[in-house]
Motif scaffolding. Structure first.
Motif, PDB file in Angstrom:
ATOM      1  N   THR A 300     120.514  43.843  90.332  1.00 36.83           N
ATOM      2  CA  THR A 300     120.171  43.142  89.228  1.00 36.83           C
ATOM      3  C   THR A 300     119.412  43.633  88.682  1.00 36.83           C
ATOM      4  O   THR A 300     117.957  43.177  89.808  1.00 36.83           O
ATOM      5  CB  THR A 300     120.210  41.974  89.333  1.00 36.83           C
ATOM      6  OG1 THR A 300     121.448  41.057  89.842  1.00 36.83           O
ATOM      7  CG2 THR A 300     119.712  40.631  88.582  1.00 36.83           C
ATOM      8  N   ILE A 301     118.716  43.716  87.707  1.00 35.59           N
ATOM      9  CA  ILE A 301     117.322  44.162  86.912  1.00 35.59           C
ATOM     10  C   ILE A 301     116.592  42.591  86.221  1.00 35.59           C
ATOM     11  O   ILE A 301     117.506  42.402  85.222  1.00 35.59           O
ATOM     12  CB  ILE A 301     117.703  45.549  86.315  1.00 35.59           C
ATOM     13  CG1 ILE A 301     117.855  46.264  86.550  1.00 35.59           C
ATOM     14  CG2 ILE A 301     116.585  45.556  86.004  1.00 35.59           C
ATOM     15  CD1 ILE A 301     117.544  46.773  87.742  1.00 35.59           C
ATOM     16  N   GLU A 302     115.722  42.005  86.774  1.00 32.03           N
ATOM     17  CA  GLU A 302     114.800  41.016  86.142  1.00 32.03           C
ATOM     18  C   GLU A 302     113.700  41.897  84.754  1.00 32.03           C
ATOM     19  O   GLU A 302     113.221  42.272  85.198  1.00 32.03           O
ATOM     20  CB  GLU A 302     114.786  40.201  86.810  1.00 32.03           C
ATOM     21  CG  GLU A 302     115.346  39.654  88.041  1.00 32.03           C
ATOM     22  CD  GLU A 302     114.383  38.832  89.165  1.00 32.03           C
ATOM     23  OE1 GLU A 302     113.473  39.552  89.380  1.00 32.03           O
ATOM     24  OE2 GLU A 302     115.690  38.692  90.311  1.00 32.03           O
ATOM     25  N   TYR A 303     113.913  40.835  84.130  1.00 30.99           N
ATOM     26  CA  TYR A 303     113.196  41.531  83.040  1.00 30.99           C
ATOM     27  C   TYR A 303     112.838  40.328  81.918  1.00 30.99           C
ATOM     28  O   TYR A 303     113.078  40.045  80.973  1.00 30.99           O
ATOM     29  CB  TYR A 303     114.126  42.447  81.910  1.00 30.99           C
ATOM     30  CG  TYR A 303     113.312  43.763  81.100  1.00 30.99           C
ATOM     31  CD1 TYR A 303     112.992  44.489  80.613  1.00 30.99           C
ATOM     32  CD2 TYR A 303     112.547  42.870  80.076  1.00 30.99           C
ATOM     33  CE1 TYR A 303     112.180  45.561  80.988  1.00 30.99           C
ATOM     34  CE2 TYR A 303     111.988  43.468  79.390  1.00 30.99           C
ATOM     35  CZ  TYR A 303     111.781  44.487  79.829  1.00 30.99           C
ATOM     36  OH  TYR A 303     110.566  45.700  78.802  1.00 30.99           O
ATOM     37  N   VAL A 304     110.841  39.960  82.409  1.00 31.40           N
ATOM     38  CA  VAL A 304     110.422  38.628  81.533  1.00 31.40           C
ATOM     39  C   VAL A 304     110.575  39.399  79.925  1.00 31.40           C
ATOM     40  O   VAL A 304     109.609  40.483  80.388  1.00 31.40           O
ATOM     41  CB  VAL A 304     109.522  38.273  82.427  1.00 31.40           C
ATOM     42  CG1 VAL A 304     108.487  38.879  82.577  1.00 31.40           C
ATOM     43  CG2 VAL A 304     108.791  36.609  81.660  1.00 31.40           C
ATOM     44  N   MET A 305     110.955  38.315  79.224  1.00 32.28           N
ATOM     45  CA  MET A 305     110.782  38.846  77.569  1.00 32.28           C
ATOM     46  C   MET A 305     109.228  38.306  77.253  1.00 32.28           C
ATOM     47  O   MET A 305     108.742  37.592  76.843  1.00 32.28           O
ATOM     48  CB  MET A 305     111.667  38.113  76.905  1.00 32.28           C
ATOM     49  CG  MET A 305     113.205  38.725  77.265  1.00 32.28           C
ATOM     50  SD  MET A 305     113.158  40.767  76.786  1.00 32.28           S
ATOM     51  CE  MET A 305     113.459  40.372  75.444  1.00 32.28           C
ATOM     52  N   LEU A 306     108.427  39.478  76.906  1.00 38.68           N
ATOM     53  CA  LEU A 306     106.778  38.870  76.355  1.00 38.68           C
ATOM     54  C   LEU A 306     107.057  39.322  75.644  1.00 38.68           C
ATOM     55  O   LEU A 306     106.495  40.937  74.473  1.00 38.68           O
ATOM     56  CB  LEU A 306     105.898  39.528  77.372  1.00 38.68           C
ATOM     57  CG  LEU A 306     106.220  39.452  78.463  1.00 38.68           C
ATOM     58  CD1 LEU A 306     105.339  40.694  80.084  1.00 38.68           C
ATOM     59  CD2 LEU A 306     105.721  37.463  79.085  1.00 38.68           C
ATOM     60  N   ASP A 307     106.405  38.453  74.183  1.00 34.57           N
ATOM     61  CA  ASP A 307     106.812  38.644  72.799  1.00 34.57           C
ATOM     62  C   ASP A 307     104.993  39.796  72.285  1.00 34.57           C
ATOM     63  O   ASP A 307     104.152  39.510  73.030  1.00 34.57           O
ATOM     64  CB  ASP A 307     105.922  37.335  72.350  1.00 34.57           C
ATOM     65  CG  ASP A 307     106.043  37.459  71.060  1.00 34.57           C
ATOM     66  OD1 ASP A 307     106.509  38.087  69.946  1.00 34.57           O
ATOM     67  OD2 ASP A 307     105.310  36.830  70.047  1.00 34.57           O
TER      68      ASP A 307
END
Length: 411
Positions: A300-307
């Motif tokens: 599982t790849i976790e990717y926080v979305m930063l503006d």
């Protein structure tokens, strides 16, 4: 000489040497059975002169019926129960704060040592699933975190210490117990269906305690969880990922957050030591050692979305290239801002567009639903609202304020 006799003799000698010593100094320091794995508990009972099968009996009382009073363990002889009462205890971490969200999310803050800063947080997230209600518990492994990822409030608190096994498994114990405090002992059933080692700290930097705790989660004499339902999340400690191949079969998640080394060095500083090429290679090695009913079918790849930071179309294309030969599922995580955070959350349209690009390339890509915002339970907010032990957060906030002042003066 038995453990009991040794302990009592030591206390007697101390009393003779210092008859006026405070009572608490003369008390026997009891052994906490809560955190012991089955092999550890079997050895403990054998060292007491008991049969090792007693370990399985006691583990069932602790982890399946959530009993802390040895007197209630009715299939154990009265003599052994008396012995255990004298030298052992079953003690979960102290709950100093708890809050239940209107969406069903539950949060606990535990004190795991002395001082206001000795706190960790655990979050339980319920969700409807095709197989029924799924309750996922996010467990912490350290007090604070040494990795200092730039978007995470936990890292701004600094690192204090590793949790021991009782403090780790105690979070799972307490989450289950919260549903059954008033339920008769023999009618109690475990409520937590999934565990993610994804709370405060980097689990692979507290390897032995985390490993033994996960073994207890999988043990049929304890929680009996499926290895597909126990997930370890790491920022990328490559040597320990390779060690896990030999030691345990659980699901693996990677806190990626950037598709190239230049950006990831800024967001996830451990990338400077273990860059993406090494990390992806380690992930491949982890899932290559497969077997029947293995959980290692994908990462599982976790990717926080930063503006404006890691959410551009070219980042999605870089992700596709980076992960093309790695069986994986991608979880896009809307950023949860915290006070003085230097980032903002990507817009909903930007996140959906990013997801579509990855999905069109053949990846299974989901957007995590934010939960527990009303009780500060979302990722990156752990304990930060309760305590800040170090000066790192204060210094970091000051730095952000200075940068904002420079921008205002230039504008």
């Amino acid at each position: 000489m038995s453990t009991e006799v040794v302990a009592v003799s030591a206390v007697s000698a101390e009393q003779q040497q210092s008859p006026s010593a405070p009572a608490q100094q003369n008390a026997v320091e009891k052994v906490n059975l809560l955190g012991m794995s089955r092999p550890q508990m079997e050895k403990f009972f054998e060292d007491m002169g008991e049969k090792k099968f007693r370990a399985g009996q006691v583990m069932k009382w602790i982890h399946q019926f959530f009993v802390t009073d040895f007197a209630e363990m009715t299939n154990i002889s009265g003599k052994l129960r008396e012995k255990l009462e004298k030298i052992c205890e079953i003690k979960a971490p102290e709950v100093v704060h708890k809050n239940y969200s209107k969406d069903g999310t539950r949060k606990w803050v535990f004190r795991v040592g002395d001082g206001e800063g000795s706190l960790v947080e655990t979050v339980l997230i319920p969700a409807e699933h095709r197989s029924g209600l799924r309750c996922t518990l996010c467990i912490s492994s350290q007090v604070g975190c040494a990795l200092d990822c730039s978007f995470c409030s936990t890292g701004k608190q600094g690192f204090q210490r590793d949790l021991n096994q009782a403090e780790i498994i105690g979070q799972l114990w307490m989450a289950n117990y919260s549903y059954m405090e008033d339920v008769p002992v023999l009618e109690r059933e475990r409520s937590v269906t999934n565990v993610v080692m994804m709370g405060m700290g980097e689990p692979l930097l507290n390897y032995d305690a985390v490993l033994n705790s996960m073994r207890t989660m999988l043990d049929d004499f304890a929680y009996g969880m499926s290895k597909r339902r126990v997930t370890l999340s790491t920022s990328g400690v490559v040597p320990k990922i390779d060690q896990m191949v030999k030691d345990i079969d659980v699901a693996l998640a990677i806190s990626l957050h950037a598709p190239n080394d230049e950006l990831r060095n800024k967001l996830v500083p451990i990338n400077k030591k273990y860059p993406l090429e090494q990390l992806i290679a380690a992930c491949k090695r982890y899932i290559e050692k497969d077997g029947n009913e293995s959980s290692r079918k994908h990462v599982t790849i976790e990717y926080v979305m930063l503006d404006g930071v890691n959410d551009h179309p070219e980042h999605a294309q870089q992700m596709i290239k980076l992960l093309k030969n790695l069986p994986s599922k991608i979880n896009l995580i809307p950023f949860n801002p915290f006070p003085h955070a230097p980032y903002g959350r990507s817009s909903r349209n930007r996140i959906i567009s990013f997801q579509k690009t990855l999905s069109d390339a053949g990846f299974v890509c989901t957007i995590r639903q934010t939960r527990g915002d009303d009780i500060d339970a979302a990722c990156g907010q752990l304990v930060g609202q309760v305590a800040d032990r170090t000066r790192r957060a204060e210094q970091w906030k000051k730095k952000v304020a200075q940068q904002n002042e420079i921008l205002r003066s230039q504008g």
